[in-house]
Design a protein around this motif. Structure first.
Motif, short mmCIF file in Angstrom:
data_model
loop_
_atom_site.label_atom_id
_atom_site.label_comp_id
_atom_site.label_asym_id
_atom_site.label_seq_id
_atom_site.Cartn_x
_atom_site.Cartn_y
_atom_site.Cartn_z
N ASP A 36 0.89 -1.22 0.08
CA ASP A 36 -0.01 -0.22 0.17
C ASP A 36 0.79 1.14 0.13
O ASP A 36 1.78 1.41 0.20
CB ASP A 36 -0.91 0.06 1.05
CG ASP A 36 -0.59 -0.44 2.48
OD1 ASP A 36 1.10 0.27 2.64
OD2 ASP A 36 -1.21 -0.71 3.22
N ARG A 37 -0.49 2.32 -0.11
CA ARG A 37 1.05 3.06 0.01
C ARG A 37 1.82 3.78 1.17
O ARG A 37 3.07 4.92 0.62
CB ARG A 37 -0.04 4.89 -0.51
CG ARG A 37 -1.14 5.21 0.54
CD ARG A 37 -2.18 6.19 -0.31
NE ARG A 37 -3.00 6.29 0.63
CZ ARG A 37 -3.83 6.45 1.13
NH1 ARG A 37 -4.41 7.12 -0.38
NH2 ARG A 37 -4.86 6.81 1.71
N GLU A 38 1.15 3.57 2.30
CA GLU A 38 1.91 3.76 3.19
C GLU A 38 3.56 2.92 3.33
O GLU A 38 4.18 3.77 3.41
CB GLU A 38 1.39 3.71 4.97
CG GLU A 38 -0.05 4.23 5.23
CD GLU A 38 -0.97 4.04 3.53
OE1 GLU A 38 -1.36 3.36 3.41
OE2 GLU A 38 -1.85 5.20 3.87
N GLU A 39 3.13 1.81 2.74
CA GLU A 39 4.42 1.15 2.96
C GLU A 39 5.52 2.04 2.23
O GLU A 39 6.84 1.41 1.75
CB GLU A 39 4.22 -0.14 2.22
CG GLU A 39 3.75 -1.54 3.85
CD GLU A 39 3.13 -2.89 2.95
OE1 GLU A 39 3.24 -3.35 4.28
OE2 GLU A 39 3.92 -3.37 2.19
N VAL A 40 5.02 2.16 0.26
CA VAL A 40 5.95 2.46 -0.52
C VAL A 40 6.84 4.17 0.23
O VAL A 40 7.62 4.61 -0.06
CB VAL A 40 5.27 2.89 -1.68
CG1 VAL A 40 5.81 3.85 -2.88
CG2 VAL A 40 4.28 1.86 -1.88
N ALA A 41 5.53 4.63 0.80
CA ALA A 41 6.68 5.88 1.98
C ALA A 41 7.82 6.15 2.49
O ALA A 41 8.39 6.42 2.51
CB ALA A 41 5.37 7.15 1.72
N ALA A 42 7.43 4.47 3.59
CA ALA A 42 8.30 4.23 4.41
C ALA A 42 8.96 4.13 4.23
O ALA A 42 10.60 3.69 4.19
CB ALA A 42 8.02 2.85 5.27
N THR A 43 9.35 2.83 2.55
CA THR A 43 10.16 2.70 2.03
C THR A 43 11.01 3.51 1.88
O THR A 43 12.18 4.08 1.42
CB THR A 43 9.74 2.07 0.85
OG1 THR A 43 9.15 0.46 1.39
CG2 THR A 43 11.41 1.20 -0.55
N VAL A 44 10.24 4.86 0.45
CA VAL A 44 11.00 6.14 0.22
C VAL A 44 11.96 6.81 1.19
O VAL A 44 13.20 7.37 1.45
CB VAL A 44 10.28 6.78 -1.25
CG1 VAL A 44 11.39 7.37 -1.45
CG2 VAL A 44 9.93 6.02 -1.76
N ALA A 45 10.97 6.55 2.22
CA ALA A 45 12.22 7.62 3.33
C ALA A 45 13.54 6.84 3.77
O ALA A 45 14.09 7.57 3.54
CB ALA A 45 11.04 7.78 4.61
#
Ligand code: FAD
Ligand code: 2HG
Ligand code: ZN
Length: 481
Positions: A51-60
């Motif tokens: 999900d987008r939260e996991e994408v955001a955490a990955t990119v961070a």
């Protein structure tokens, strides 16, 4: 490029879980080469956020560590855009698990899709809601919404409905610092400065990760008529298109140019295909006319338009499909050209555009010039004539293998691109730049365009972690002699 540390890999594994993180060769290998088999890379791990939260955490996490990410959807890029470099330092970020259609609003004519939704699934879902997403292309069974947005894909229906840029209402994306840009608002008017969504369309994953997009739908197909016509020249094909537009109107939404060379490739390499007309013709056009429900049938209008085109000699022969099965068979001839060309052998691929009216003359003259300059090569120029966009592919001389592309590909490409540039055209009409065209883009992109691209890239991705080595030439490559 920084190799990800063990700490970063452990953090990513913990955040994404076993379904979202792997370093196993068997799971990664299919995604480390491009569709055409021209580019081969390596990756430190395959990340598949849910999900987008996991994408955001990955990119961070990656931004903090300065580690590179290569976003990937269906991996159907024609320019090596989703293939990491051979160093093995980059993390491959697959968006395929994010395959949920969040909403389909048939009253507002909008579908909100996560990035990993496959185009064919969107087609089916829109149809079930009594609507249609009009963009389509040969790779629709694998290409994803995120990849289509990120390449500003075109396809075979651009004539009437435009490319992705025209069909995207809004974009949701994770920016290179890990922040979430929520641009899915249904506002029809919104002038708060630079349009970040538009910037992300066609950015090839170099400015952020598209996590979802809202896409415009159009009325479902009421009736479609598919036809095939044979003719002597591309000029005749262009005259036929204008003739049909005059007599049949904007129901004409597909008009694809197919030379005898492309048809022969399909007939020899794709099982179950049959010649569409009794005789062979140097050039052919595949035509699709579509009307929504409750509008008079286009079949009669198309039939009469063909009758007059045959009468004036524009067309040598033509057939109109009398069933959906026949219509699909005609489209299969067109949609299999890339596959057949791939099976046949190497080709230097050029996705070019010039002004629509100039294309017929350009492609005949350019083909003669290329075949004279590189004896034995075979130009296979096909595609979206009505958009002034042709895939001007130059096939290796008979009997030559992949070594031909290594030895002569660059020179052939520079020759073609110089002709295109002299004609005021573009060296990338719909496939993007990726890694395949980086050097040519640096050579021919022009200082102003390249300067602006670099400034935008530097402003949004100062650490250069988003799909490095794609689209934006960071250095000026030496010009060719
Ligand atoms: P990928 O190949 O996985 O990625 C493409 C690019 O987008 C890469 O740079 C990647 O890094 C980036 N990317 C992918 N997902 C994201 C994301 N979520 N966020 C940020 N960046 C992302 N193209 C046309 O325009 N017209 C055609 O007619 C056409 N026909 C084709 C026919 C065949 C048989 C094939 C194999 C390809 C064809 N293509 C065509 C090219 C290709 O299908 C399109 O470019 C498509 O848009 C790529 O989608 P994808 O999901 O496979 O993206
Ligand atoms: C098409 O129009 C695709 O079929 C692929 O854009 C073109 O293989 C190609 O060169
Ligand atoms: Zn194309």
């Amino acid at each position: 490029m920084v190799f990800p540390s063990q700490d970063l890999l452990d953090d990513l594994a913990a955040r994404l879980g076993p379904k979202g993180f792997t370093r196993e060769a068997e799971a990664m290998t299919p995604w480390l080469s491009d569709w055409r088999g021209r580019f081969h890379g390596r990756a430190a791990a395959l990340l598949s956020p849910a999900d987008r939260e996991e994408v955001a955490a990955t990119v961070a996490l990656c931004a903090a560590a300065g580690a590179a990410l290569v976003p990937q959807g269906g991996n159907t890029s024609m320019v090596g855009g989703a293939t990491p470099d051979p160093s093995g330092a980059a993390l491959l970020l697959s968006m395929r698990r994010m395959n949920r259609i969040r909403t389909i609003d048939s009253a507002a004519n909008l579908a909100v899709c996560e990035a990993g939704v496959i185009l064919a699934h969107l087609h089916e879902a829109a149809l079930a809601a009594g609507r249609r997403f009009p963009l389509t292309l040969g790779a629709r069974g694998s290409a994803t919404v995120g990849g289509l947005v990120s390449t500003n894909a075109g396809g075979t229906q651009v004539l009437r409905f435009g490319n992705m840029r025209r069909l995207v209402q809004g974009v949701e994306a994770v920016l290179p610092d890990g922040s979430l840009y929520q641009g899915l608002s249904p506002l029809k008017k919104d002038n708060r400065g630079y349009d970040l969504g538009q910037l992300l369309i066609g950015a090839e994953g170099t400015l952020g990760i598209v996590t979802a997009a809202s896409l415009r739908l159009v009325p479902a197909v009421g009736e479609r008529v598919v036809a095939w016509a044979g003719m002597e020249t591309p000029q005749a094909a262009m005259r036929l298109l204008r003739h049909l537009e005059t007599l049949v109107g904007d129901a004409i939404e597909g008009f694809e140019l197919v030379p005898a060379s492309a048809l022969d490739l399909v007939l020899s390499h794709i099982p179950g295909t049959r010649p569409p007309l009794a005789g062979a013709h140097p050039w052919n056009a595949l035509i699709e006319a579509v009307v929504p429900m409750a509008v008079a049938s286009p079949e009669k209008a198309l039939f009469e338009a063909f009758a007059s085109a045959l009468g004036t000699g524009i067309v040598a022969d033509a057939t109109i499909a009398v069933s959906e099965a026949q219509a699909e068979a005609l489209w299969r001839l067109r949609d299999s050209i890339s596959e057949a060309e791939k099976k046949d052998g190497p080709a230097a691929k050029h996705d070019i555009s010039v002004a629509v009216a100039d294309m017929p003359r350009f492609l005949v003259e350019a083909a003669s010039a290329v075949e004279a300059r590189f004896p034995g090569v075979r130009v296979n120029a096909f595609g979206h004539l009505g958009d002034g966009n042709i895939h001007f592919n130059v096939r290796a001389p008979a009997g030559r293998g992949a070594d031909w592309l290594e030895q002569e590909g660059e020179e052939v490409t520079a020759f073609v691109h110089d002709l295109v540039t002299a004609a005021g055209g573009s060296i990338s009409a719909e496939h993007g730049i990726g890694q395949m065209k980086l050097v040519e883009f640096a050579r021919l992109g022009g200082a102003t365009r390249l300067g602006a691209l670099r400034a935008i890239k530097q402003a949004l991705d100062p650490k250069g972690i988003m799909n490095p080595g794609k689209l934006v030439p960071l250095a000026d490559f030496p010009s060719r002699p």
